[in-house]
Write a protein that holds these residues in place. Sequence first.
Motif, PDB file in Angstrom:
ATOM      1  N   ASN E  78       0.807  -1.212   0.000  1.00 32.54           N
ATOM      2  CA  ASN E  78       0.000   0.000   0.000  1.00 32.54           C
ATOM      3  C   ASN E  78       0.842   1.264   0.000  1.00 32.54           C
ATOM      4  O   ASN E  78       0.507   2.249  -0.655  1.00 32.54           O
ATOM      5  N   ASN E  99     -13.605   3.729  -2.779  1.00 26.74           N
ATOM      6  CA  ASN E  99     -12.948   2.718  -1.964  1.00 26.74           C
ATOM      7  C   ASN E  99     -12.147   3.415  -0.863  1.00 26.74           C
ATOM      8  O   ASN E  99     -11.249   4.209  -1.152  1.00 26.74           O
ATOM      9  N   PRO E 100     -12.464   3.121   0.417  1.00 28.78           N
ATOM     10  CA  PRO E 100     -11.823   3.856   1.516  1.00 28.78           C
ATOM     11  C   PRO E 100     -10.293   3.796   1.495  1.00 28.78           C
ATOM     12  O   PRO E 100      -9.623   4.785   1.785  1.00 28.78           O
ATOM     13  N   LEU E 101      -9.738   2.646   1.139  1.00 26.14           N
ATOM     14  CA  LEU E 101      -8.278   2.541   1.107  1.00 26.14           C
ATOM     15  C   LEU E 101      -7.688   3.428   0.017  1.00 26.14           C
ATOM     16  O   LEU E 101      -6.721   4.166   0.246  1.00 26.14           O
ATOM     17  N   ARG E 104      -7.877   7.009   1.041  1.00 29.24           N
ATOM     18  CA  ARG E 104      -6.867   7.322   2.056  1.00 29.24           C
ATOM     19  C   ARG E 104      -5.470   7.473   1.452  1.00 29.24           C
ATOM     20  O   ARG E 104      -4.742   8.412   1.755  1.00 29.24           O
ATOM     21  N   GLU E 108      -3.269  10.854   1.556  1.00 25.40           N
ATOM     22  CA  GLU E 108      -1.972  10.959   2.238  1.00 25.40           C
ATOM     23  C   GLU E 108      -0.873  11.452   1.292  1.00 25.40           C
ATOM     24  O   GLU E 108       0.127  12.004   1.739  1.00 25.40           O
ATOM     25  N   ARG E 121     -27.193   0.671  -7.831  1.00 29.07           N
ATOM     26  CA  ARG E 121     -26.077  -0.152  -7.404  1.00 29.07           C
ATOM     27  C   ARG E 121     -26.385  -1.628  -7.179  1.00 29.07           C
ATOM     28  O   ARG E 121     -25.504  -2.460  -7.272  1.00 29.07           O
TER      29      ARG E 121
ATOM     30  N   THR F  42      -3.729  -1.030   6.464  1.00 30.63           N
ATOM     31  CA  THR F  42      -4.859  -1.951   6.546  1.00 30.63           C
ATOM     32  C   THR F  42      -5.293  -2.038   8.013  1.00 30.63           C
ATOM     33  O   THR F  42      -4.564  -1.610   8.921  1.00 30.63           O
ATOM     34  N   ARG F 159      -6.069   7.401  10.155  1.00 27.99           N
ATOM     35  CA  ARG F 159      -5.779   6.450   9.073  1.00 27.99           C
ATOM     36  C   ARG F 159      -6.453   5.102   9.314  1.00 27.99           C
ATOM     37  O   ARG F 159      -7.107   4.557   8.433  1.00 27.99           O
ATOM     38  N   HIS F 162     -10.105   5.258   8.874  1.00 26.94           N
ATOM     39  CA  HIS F 162     -10.452   5.435   7.470  1.00 26.94           C
ATOM     40  C   HIS F 162     -10.381   4.109   6.701  1.00 26.94           C
ATOM     41  O   HIS F 162     -11.315   3.713   6.021  1.00 26.94           O
ATOM     42  N   VAL F 163      -9.273   3.414   6.839  1.00 24.98           N
ATOM     43  CA  VAL F 163      -9.127   2.171   6.044  1.00 24.98           C
ATOM     44  C   VAL F 163     -10.033   1.051   6.552  1.00 24.98           C
ATOM     45  O   VAL F 163     -10.331   0.101   5.824  1.00 24.98           O
ATOM     46  N   ASP F 165     -13.063   1.488   7.353  1.00 24.59           N
ATOM     47  CA  ASP F 165     -14.441   1.903   7.104  1.00 24.59           C
ATOM     48  C   ASP F 165     -15.024   1.164   5.915  1.00 24.59           C
ATOM     49  O   ASP F 165     -14.780   1.492   4.763  1.00 24.59           O
ATOM     50  N   LEU F 169     -21.847   4.135   2.131  1.00 28.04           N
ATOM     51  CA  LEU F 169     -23.253   4.226   1.758  1.00 28.04           C
ATOM     52  C   LEU F 169     -23.482   3.585   0.405  1.00 28.04           C
ATOM     53  O   LEU F 169     -24.574   3.166   0.065  1.00 28.04           O
ATOM     54  N   GLU F 177     -15.785  -5.511  -0.578  1.00 29.03           N
ATOM     55  CA  GLU F 177     -15.400  -5.111   0.766  1.00 29.03           C
ATOM     56  C   GLU F 177     -15.682  -6.178   1.812  1.00 29.03           C
ATOM     57  O   GLU F 177     -15.251  -6.066   2.942  1.00 29.03           O
ATOM     58  N   PRO F 182      -9.914  -4.342   2.255  1.00 24.48           N
ATOM     59  CA  PRO F 182     -10.222  -3.907   0.894  1.00 24.48           C
ATOM     60  C   PRO F 182      -8.951  -3.897   0.066  1.00 24.48           C
ATOM     61  O   PRO F 182      -7.938  -3.339   0.481  1.00 24.48           O
TER      62      PRO F 182
END
Lengths: 188, 188, 188, 188, 188, 188
Positions: E78, E99-101, E104, E108, E121, F42, F159, F162-163, F165, F169, F177, F182
């Motif tokens: 990552n 996608n949250p990753l 992020r 960053e 969806r 992660t 961080r 966030h990852v 999460d 929605l 997921e 992820p």
Amino acid sequence: MRGFYIGRFQPYHDGHHAMVGRIADEVDELVLGIGSADDSHTTHDPFTAGERIMMITKAVKDFDLTTYVVPLEDINRNAVWVSHVESMCPDFDVAYSNNPLVVRLFEESGIEVRQSPMFDRDRLEGSEIRERMIADESWRDRVPDPVVDTIEEINGIKRLQHVSDSDSLDRYTAEDEAVDEPAIGDEG
Amino acid sequence: MRGFYIGRFQPYHDGHHAMVGRIADEVDELVLGIGSADDSHTTHDPFTAGERIMMITKAVKDFDLTTYVVPLEDINRNAVWVSHVESMCPDFDVAYSNNPLVVRLFEESGIEVRQSPMFDRDRLEGSEIRERMIADESWRDRVPDPVVDTIEEINGIKRLQHVSDSDSLDRYTAEDEAVDEPAIGDEG
Amino acid sequence: MRGFYIGRFQPYHDGHHAMVGRIADEVDELVLGIGSADDSHTTHDPFTAGERIMMITKAVKDFDLTTYVVPLEDINRNAVWVSHVESMCPDFDVAYSNNPLVVRLFEESGIEVRQSPMFDRDRLEGSEIRERMIADESWRDRVPDPVVDTIEEINGIKRLQHVSDSDSLDRYTAEDEAVDEPAIGDEG
Amino acid sequence: MRGFYIGRFQPYHDGHHAMVGRIADEVDELVLGIGSADDSHTTHDPFTAGERIMMITKAVKDFDLTTYVVPLEDINRNAVWVSHVESMCPDFDVAYSNNPLVVRLFEESGIEVRQSPMFDRDRLEGSEIRERMIADESWRDRVPDPVVDTIEEINGIKRLQHVSDSDSLDRYTAEDEAVDEPAIGDEG
Amino acid sequence: MRGFYIGRFQPYHDGHHAMVGRIADEVDELVLGIGSADDSHTTHDPFTAGERIMMITKAVKDFDLTTYVVPLEDINRNAVWVSHVESMCPDFDVAYSNNPLVVRLFEESGIEVRQSPMFDRDRLEGSEIRERMIADESWRDRVPDPVVDTIEEINGIKRLQHVSDSDSLDRYTAEDEAVDEPAIGDEG
Amino acid sequence: MRGFYIGRFQPYHDGHHAMVGRIADEVDELVLGIGSADDSHTTHDPFTAGERIMMITKAVKDFDLTTYVVPLEDINRNAVWVSHVESMCPDFDVAYSNNPLVVRLFEESGIEVRQSPMFDRDRLEGSEIRERMIADESWRDRVPDPVVDTIEEINGIKRLQHVSDSDSLDRYTAEDEAVDEPAIGDEG
């Protein structure tokens, strides 16, 4: 019919462009494979895959041809290289190459290869053009206009000159600079 | 007792064969490790691991010896190389090698190494035999018969001559051919 | 402020030590990155990362400086090298390097680089010191004392002399020894 | 005619052995490919490639068949897997497999695949045999005799029981042991 | 302005297409990154990168937008993933992802990310469409027409059904089929 | 005497710290190996190797002990893992671990391993502490102070939250997921 043409395109120049023009007479669609896609920031391979994709995509708009520009990371195993290319690229009917190894590998896999003489080969050679960039000699007249635009946008000449600079005043950190390309961490 | 003998075997020739014969006097079983198993289709390493397995397996039937022929992919980290070999091969009691690096690595791991003078070394050398293959000079008298059979079955001379061919008429695509082995994608 | 200084440190010598001394005047903490951490047992890179960590950690106790000694495995992709370094090292504010490639890569990533002339560069050069070790000439006066201790503890001179030995009486197994470093499995 | 048969052979058991017997009626030579050759020391893959080579080589001496036992490191790219296998193995005419992915990949490459019902499948299944080894239940009657010898020589039952042991009294270091196989460094 | 949009596109469907349509209102050029480019021939990732390049290139001709379709091999780290993407793609000003990753990692690195609700969806989801393909239920109404053409040309439904088939009559070879995707060599 | 203690240290907490305290009574020097050094961002491995080096180096100053903090990239081959560790670390006399696989691998290599009960194991467990961080529950009382400082300096809680999460929605982009972590490019 779909063709495949591979090069490192460091940078994409008028010789490549003339070749694509000739291939365009023979095929409907063309896959342009960017070899050594994972190399960049060296004298031999100054530009990233992304930068080369941009150069080529903009330049080949000149032709009436559906094109696919595909970066190909080095795989370093000749025996699986053809499978690697085939899985990364849209299926093709014929490959264009003058490199003996590439010709051999495709032929052993049963893929038709066409070889073709290059145009104005002394003037239009990647290494010659890169040397001119390093020496601040004229090079813009040897590449398509969108390539000039891309190289200027990314400040490419500066990068190439910087990484090719082995005339450091300080030999101490330069112990390994006799090696072709300075390797990271070679500080003595 | 089980021995280990490593080589690239490009190709397996009478010098290797004489060596195996001498080792056969000292051990009951022999592991033949094929180095650089993942290299092929170059002037330095023309044959695939599979082709070399076939050459060796058929040739060593001459000896009254249980043999294991094991391809060893390059791992490029000297410090873990012995573990790599040990995990891929049946356990062995003694290694045969004259390569200083191999000797050193085995000795640092506490494995006994035996060195042995090679037989007729000028005539029986891999690079000499490959050059003869490229030049269409006699080579069949320097390798065991099953090696001749294998190379002919796979059309190996043609392959070697093809990949060694850097006399392309077209310099344009050849900018990088000054490099020892043509790299894939080196088209200028 | 935290600085970053990279080298291969084969071995860590008085030139490196003087450099760390000067950097110590400018920063509170220093990350020492060990390049080519995965290389060892060659003439160019005789010592493992672990051995180099020990040399450096003991030597830098001389300075009033919090240090982090971090082995960095080669990643062979210039374009991601800075991210690799950043993820393996504590965050740093400034990098010290005279290597043009390292300077360029950090600058393209927006990291400040400071260059600095090296001290007594002809005498204090890694390759010169390794050649002295191979030739059994004096080298102890060119490295900090803890480096002498480490090299003696690991029997390092013997190893370097062994792997650099290409004067094998038996040319047969030595066909590839003309290559810079003998590759494993190069037995002919 | 030469056939190819692949398995993980953890361990090689009577089901595999019966399969080889049937294949022996159809081919002159057989390549036995050892899948996941680089895995070992887990509940799923307890034995190294070298240990499996020894088991298989000794067991298949029962048959009148030239065999090649080839470790195949995982390559994790389905699209190049067939090329990987072909380059590591002597050329084969037909592959034997019941695994849908293997069948598909060979068929897309134009290689003939033969499927065959397995013998006594509930009793002769790798996972069932490994569970018996872990639980100290009878397993020797389900594998050929040379496999018993090899496993005893390498102290294999002890190893399998050890790595499968997740009933550590100390949950603290065991935070990640819910994962199928304990990963190295998973100490919490 | 140039945008970046990443997906696995297994296959490229009307949900992706609607998203590209909305992005087209905000940017002049769009880079479409194909994630997990090196995966194929599994239930989760049936199509090769080359097949996905063809689907997408033909489908996005609907929009008045310069597009670059770039396969991205997995890098499994990552911390260097953003550099990997940046080096393989033309430079971009804004990334689109939910996608949250991914969000992020880009944030960053100081790259602007825009999130956007997906259209319809439940109906337009890759896994739902692949399940329909496996079950021979209707799926053509959920993807753009050129995607139907590509999948039919490559015989894609057959492949997906084949590799997803774990209902083998023979459990013996199926010991590991409980694992999500059958791994090569998992024959018991 | 020099010891070796490995963990993922996600984060380094009071349980690890108590363990180091007990080891400090038995050895003069300690190598702390950071497992899965190449994982970060992660839920399972939120912090980079560099961040963990900083946490540990600052925390272990509490002890009268020469320490070496060494990031260890995953190598994914159990059979060579011990060599990998040995080459990256200063030579050690005894390893401390409760992980059955680690114990087994060291023992097969002839290295002494000491196991030790963990302190307050329910409260001091990496996964428990990370869950508290995600849920904004108290965690600062379970790690040494310098670890709190480091995590706050790098904005680590943000961080991790966030990852972790996966309650997006928009399920459309979230098709994958359900997978533990992820994966990049998993956008449907």
